[in-house]
Design an enzyme around this catalytic site. Sequence first.
Site, mmCIF file in Angstrom:
data_model
loop_
_atom_site.group_PDB
_atom_site.id
_atom_site.type_symbol
_atom_site.label_atom_id
_atom_site.label_comp_id
_atom_site.label_asym_id
_atom_site.label_seq_id
_atom_site.Cartn_x
_atom_site.Cartn_y
_atom_site.Cartn_z
ATOM 1 N N GLY A 143 33.059 44.936 42.104
ATOM 2 C CA GLY A 143 32.182 43.748 42.099
ATOM 3 C C GLY A 143 31.191 43.612 40.947
ATOM 4 O O GLY A 143 30.542 42.364 40.501
ATOM 5 N N GLU A 146 32.659 42.673 37.829
ATOM 6 C CA GLU A 146 33.243 41.226 37.852
ATOM 7 C C GLU A 146 31.773 40.641 37.586
ATOM 8 O O GLU A 146 31.851 39.437 36.975
ATOM 9 C CB GLU A 146 33.596 41.074 39.295
ATOM 10 N N GLU A 168 39.068 49.493 42.989
ATOM 11 C CA GLU A 168 39.249 48.992 44.312
ATOM 12 C C GLU A 168 40.928 49.601 44.680
ATOM 13 O O GLU A 168 41.005 49.799 45.637
ATOM 14 C CB GLU A 168 39.481 47.701 44.045
#
Length: 238
Positions: A143, A146, A168
Amino acid sequence: MADGELNVDSLITRLLEGCICRSFTASSALLTRNHINYGVKGDVAVIRINSPNSKVNTLNKEVQAEFAEVMNEIWANDQIRSAVLISSKPGCFVAGADINMLASCTTPQEATRISQEGQRMFEKLEKSSKPVVAAISGSCLGGGLELALACQYRVATKDKKTVLGVPEVLLGLLPGAGGTQRLPKMVGVPAAFDMMLTGRNIRADRAKKMGLVDQLVEPLGDRHSLAEPFTTLLHHRG
């Protein structure tokens, strides 16, 4: 060039010239939060991520809520024209989403809602009318990557601790906050698939060659001075 428009070439050039920095001191601390604070220097907001009682920053519900609050304040402030996003933790930008947040989900709908909330937040960041630079030093994973992908520019330190990736898959997951869409656009489909399906980490120099980051800077002795080149750069227009 129109007033307020950012010259990217000038930004990158001045970044390379500005690697030796003075310590940053925010001109004003606007509001104290638990995980994210920001100050303003000139017309540049410097957003610092620093989750308490943890060696790394992770994206949990509280961090996401505070980040949304901060960005809304920055977008609403006409005196702020751009922003730098940086971590105050040595060796870590953002290590990923808080896995406990997903582990606590009891239904597919709950997990879907968490993913959709992250997608909406990063989509709003991606469409920001005020440029945001992700100043990456240390781990920028899951994340965290991201988040960086949704910023307008990414700059990383040439440090062995600076790695970017989407690990992930090692947990049986895929990026859920827009990374599956932004990563292929940035580095191409083969490289994006390799990252997402192996979970391998990408060091800063390779990330630059791939187009994952826009520029590199030398490691800085004073972590808190890392924001200084970016605040200087963003002050320059035309």
